[in-house]
Write a protein that holds these residues in place. Sequence first.
Motif, short mmCIF file in Angstrom:
data_model
loop_
_atom_site.label_atom_id
_atom_site.label_comp_id
_atom_site.label_asym_id
_atom_site.label_seq_id
_atom_site.Cartn_x
_atom_site.Cartn_y
_atom_site.Cartn_z
N MET A 117 0.84 -1.20 0.00
CA MET A 117 0.00 0.00 0.00
C MET A 117 0.87 1.25 0.00
O MET A 117 1.98 1.25 0.54
CB MET A 117 -0.90 0.01 1.25
N VAL A 118 0.34 2.33 -0.57
CA VAL A 118 1.02 3.64 -0.47
C VAL A 118 0.21 4.54 0.44
O VAL A 118 -0.99 4.31 0.66
CB VAL A 118 1.20 4.30 -1.86
N HIS A 119 0.86 5.57 1.02
CA HIS A 119 0.17 6.53 1.89
C HIS A 119 -1.00 7.14 1.13
O HIS A 119 -0.89 7.46 -0.07
CB HIS A 119 1.18 7.62 2.28
N GLU A 120 -2.12 7.31 1.79
CA GLU A 120 -3.31 7.85 1.12
C GLU A 120 -3.05 9.21 0.46
O GLU A 120 -3.65 9.55 -0.54
CB GLU A 120 -4.47 7.97 2.12
N GLN A 121 -2.11 9.97 1.02
CA GLN A 121 -1.81 11.28 0.43
C GLN A 121 -1.23 11.13 -0.99
O GLN A 121 -1.33 12.03 -1.81
CB GLN A 121 -0.82 12.06 1.29
N ILE A 122 -0.59 9.99 -1.24
CA ILE A 122 0.04 9.79 -2.56
C ILE A 122 -1.01 9.92 -3.66
O ILE A 122 -0.77 10.45 -4.74
CB ILE A 122 0.70 8.39 -2.62
N ALA A 123 -2.22 9.46 -3.36
CA ALA A 123 -3.28 9.52 -4.38
C ALA A 123 -3.53 10.96 -4.83
O ALA A 123 -3.92 11.22 -5.97
CB ALA A 123 -4.56 8.90 -3.82
N GLN A 124 -3.28 11.91 -3.90
CA GLN A 124 -3.51 13.33 -4.27
C GLN A 124 -2.52 13.77 -5.35
O GLN A 124 -2.81 14.68 -6.14
CB GLN A 124 -3.35 14.24 -3.04
N PHE A 125 -1.32 13.19 -5.39
CA PHE A 125 -0.31 13.63 -6.38
C PHE A 125 -0.87 13.49 -7.79
O PHE A 125 -0.64 14.32 -8.66
CB PHE A 125 0.95 12.77 -6.29
N PHE A 126 -1.64 12.40 -7.99
CA PHE A 126 -2.10 12.12 -9.35
C PHE A 126 -3.03 13.22 -9.85
O PHE A 126 -3.07 13.53 -11.03
CB PHE A 126 -2.81 10.75 -9.38
N ARG A 127 -3.77 13.84 -8.90
CA ARG A 127 -4.75 14.86 -9.29
C ARG A 127 -4.09 16.02 -10.02
O ARG A 127 -4.74 16.74 -10.76
CB ARG A 127 -5.49 15.38 -8.04
N GLY A 128 -2.79 16.21 -9.76
CA GLY A 128 -2.11 17.35 -10.40
C GLY A 128 -1.74 17.08 -11.84
O GLY A 128 -1.40 18.00 -12.59
N PHE A 129 -1.80 15.81 -12.27
CA PHE A 129 -1.45 15.50 -13.66
C PHE A 129 -2.68 15.53 -14.56
O PHE A 129 -3.79 15.25 -14.10
CB PHE A 129 -0.84 14.08 -13.74
N ARG A 130 -2.51 15.85 -15.82
CA ARG A 130 -3.61 15.68 -16.78
C ARG A 130 -3.87 14.19 -16.91
O ARG A 130 -2.99 13.36 -16.70
CB ARG A 130 -3.20 16.26 -18.14
N ARG A 131 -5.06 13.82 -17.30
CA ARG A 131 -5.40 12.39 -17.43
C ARG A 131 -4.55 11.73 -18.53
O ARG A 131 -4.27 10.55 -18.48
CB ARG A 131 -6.89 12.22 -17.77
N ASP A 132 -4.11 12.57 -19.50
CA ASP A 132 -3.33 11.98 -20.62
C ASP A 132 -1.83 12.14 -20.40
O ASP A 132 -1.04 12.01 -21.33
CB ASP A 132 -3.75 12.63 -21.94
N ALA A 133 -1.45 12.44 -19.14
CA ALA A 133 0.00 12.54 -18.85
C ALA A 133 0.65 11.19 -19.12
O ALA A 133 0.08 10.14 -18.83
CB ALA A 133 0.19 12.92 -17.38
N HIS A 134 1.89 11.21 -19.67
CA HIS A 134 2.57 9.94 -19.90
C HIS A 134 2.86 9.30 -18.53
O HIS A 134 3.42 9.97 -17.65
CB HIS A 134 3.87 10.15 -20.67
N PRO A 135 2.51 8.04 -18.33
CA PRO A 135 2.70 7.43 -17.01
C PRO A 135 4.15 7.42 -16.54
O PRO A 135 4.41 7.39 -15.34
CB PRO A 135 2.17 6.01 -17.18
N MET A 136 5.11 7.51 -17.45
CA MET A 136 6.52 7.58 -17.00
C MET A 136 6.79 8.93 -16.33
O MET A 136 7.56 9.02 -15.37
CB MET A 136 7.48 7.36 -18.17
N ALA A 137 6.10 9.98 -16.80
CA ALA A 137 6.25 11.29 -16.13
C ALA A 137 5.69 11.19 -14.72
O ALA A 137 6.29 11.69 -13.76
CB ALA A 137 5.51 12.35 -16.94
N ILE A 138 4.59 10.48 -14.58
CA ILE A 138 3.98 10.30 -13.25
C ILE A 138 4.90 9.48 -12.36
O ILE A 138 5.16 9.83 -11.21
CB ILE A 138 2.59 9.62 -13.39
#
Length: 432
Positions: A117-138
Amino acid sequence: MANEPSKYARLQIDGEEGEIELPVYQPTEGTPVIDVGPLAKSGYFTYDPGFVATASCDSDITYIDGDAGILLHRGYPIDQLAEHSNYLELCYLLLNGELPTDKENAEFVSTIKRHTMVHEQIAQFFRGFRRDAHPMAIMCGVVGALSAFYHDSLDIDDPEHRRITAHRLIAKMPTIAAMSYKYSVGQPFMYPRNDLDYAENFLYMMFGTPCEEYKVSPTLARAMDRIFMLHADHEQNASTSTVRLAGSTGANPFACIAAGIAALWGPAHGGANEAVLKMLAEIGDVKNIDRYIKKAKDPDDPFRIMGFGHRVYKNYDPRAKVMQQTCKEVLEELGVEDDPQLKLAQKLEQIALEDDYFVKRRLYPNVDFYSGIIFKAIGIPVDMFTVLFATGRTPGWITQWNEMISGPYKIGRPRQLYGGESQRDYVPITKR
Ligand code: SDX
């Protein structure tokens, strides 16, 4: 490094008196090295752009014989490991140097499962990316940011901190990888499940949804596990060397692995699996192969046969052979053994291996040539391919980092052959 030199190389330079004595060290397998350290006092640097003939470190982890097409992890051949072992056992072998006993294996598997599991706060990081962000950038961003959550275990000189960090990274990479996919398709993140094996859990987090039970195919899980194994470590490749160089500054291991992910992204390295699928789509049909082989041979054309060639392997990449067999198994399991891209890839391989240009340069399929076809058949989107390579390579990166940090090391600081301007005085703008 071997304690005592086995002999000495003596360098004589035209017009200069005497000679420079350079120690030669013998490996347990492979190529001896000439220690050029004494050159530092001689007023000369060595010069080897791309490190074609440079050993950057001494290591006991992985051995590659490029001419024979051999890959050993702690002495065990990759084809035997792929057939008899599994990914977490290989992670244990890389980290600890020996295959685990039954008890050691059970403890290791349990430890890894309890860090997925990852810390629940980690999920917030994804919100800052566009949905079409390259997953390697994420992946670069999220993995680097993990250090912000583990202030309790960032002392790189503490073996226990290094151990827990290795376990956290191996355990969390599939979770973060699956999250980067779920975010891109707008589906909810799936929590890892401790009742599933490593690869099975990854495929569950990738393709399961909260709406219904999702059963992972045992064949696909086994194929995914084997593919992770084939990517686990590979000596001092570009991304591993990046991890070591970043680590030599004392940077925290999460930042070092993020640097390795960034380096892996390039199409000449881990990005090649994604580039192979794009190349096959561009070639389109067997009738176009000759035209593209011609382009690949044209020094003025940047086109290369992606998934072909290797700095070290001048024979078949042993991982490519296992990957090719796995590819056939998966496509048969899925009833798509007649996949047109597989047929195109097989024809391209056959033609290239018979072409003098490739034969003379000893260019063979590498680990990336068939992996993308398997990933596509499993349903992994193309821009996730290198993310899976990074996930598989994590135990190698962290083991190589740990090997360096746990022994004496110096900050990596290469020099250069300077070809710029000699000193000159500043010219005011009114006089230019
Ligand atoms: C990985 O280092 C590792 O261990 C990496 C890796 C790992 O597990 O970490 O194994 C993973 O990165 C595998 C490689 C994935 N990359 C690709 O498949 C991209 C396509 N391959 C090439 O870009 C190239 O083969 C490299 C980058 C892999 C290796 O490059 P080198 O060692 O610098 O070799 P080179 O470019 O000097 O090539 C030698 C000759 C050149 O022709 P000449 O100048 O002698 O006339 O071979 C030619 C190249 O033009 N050549 C190719 C070719 N690869 C090399 N020509 C056509 N198609 C190709 N794929």
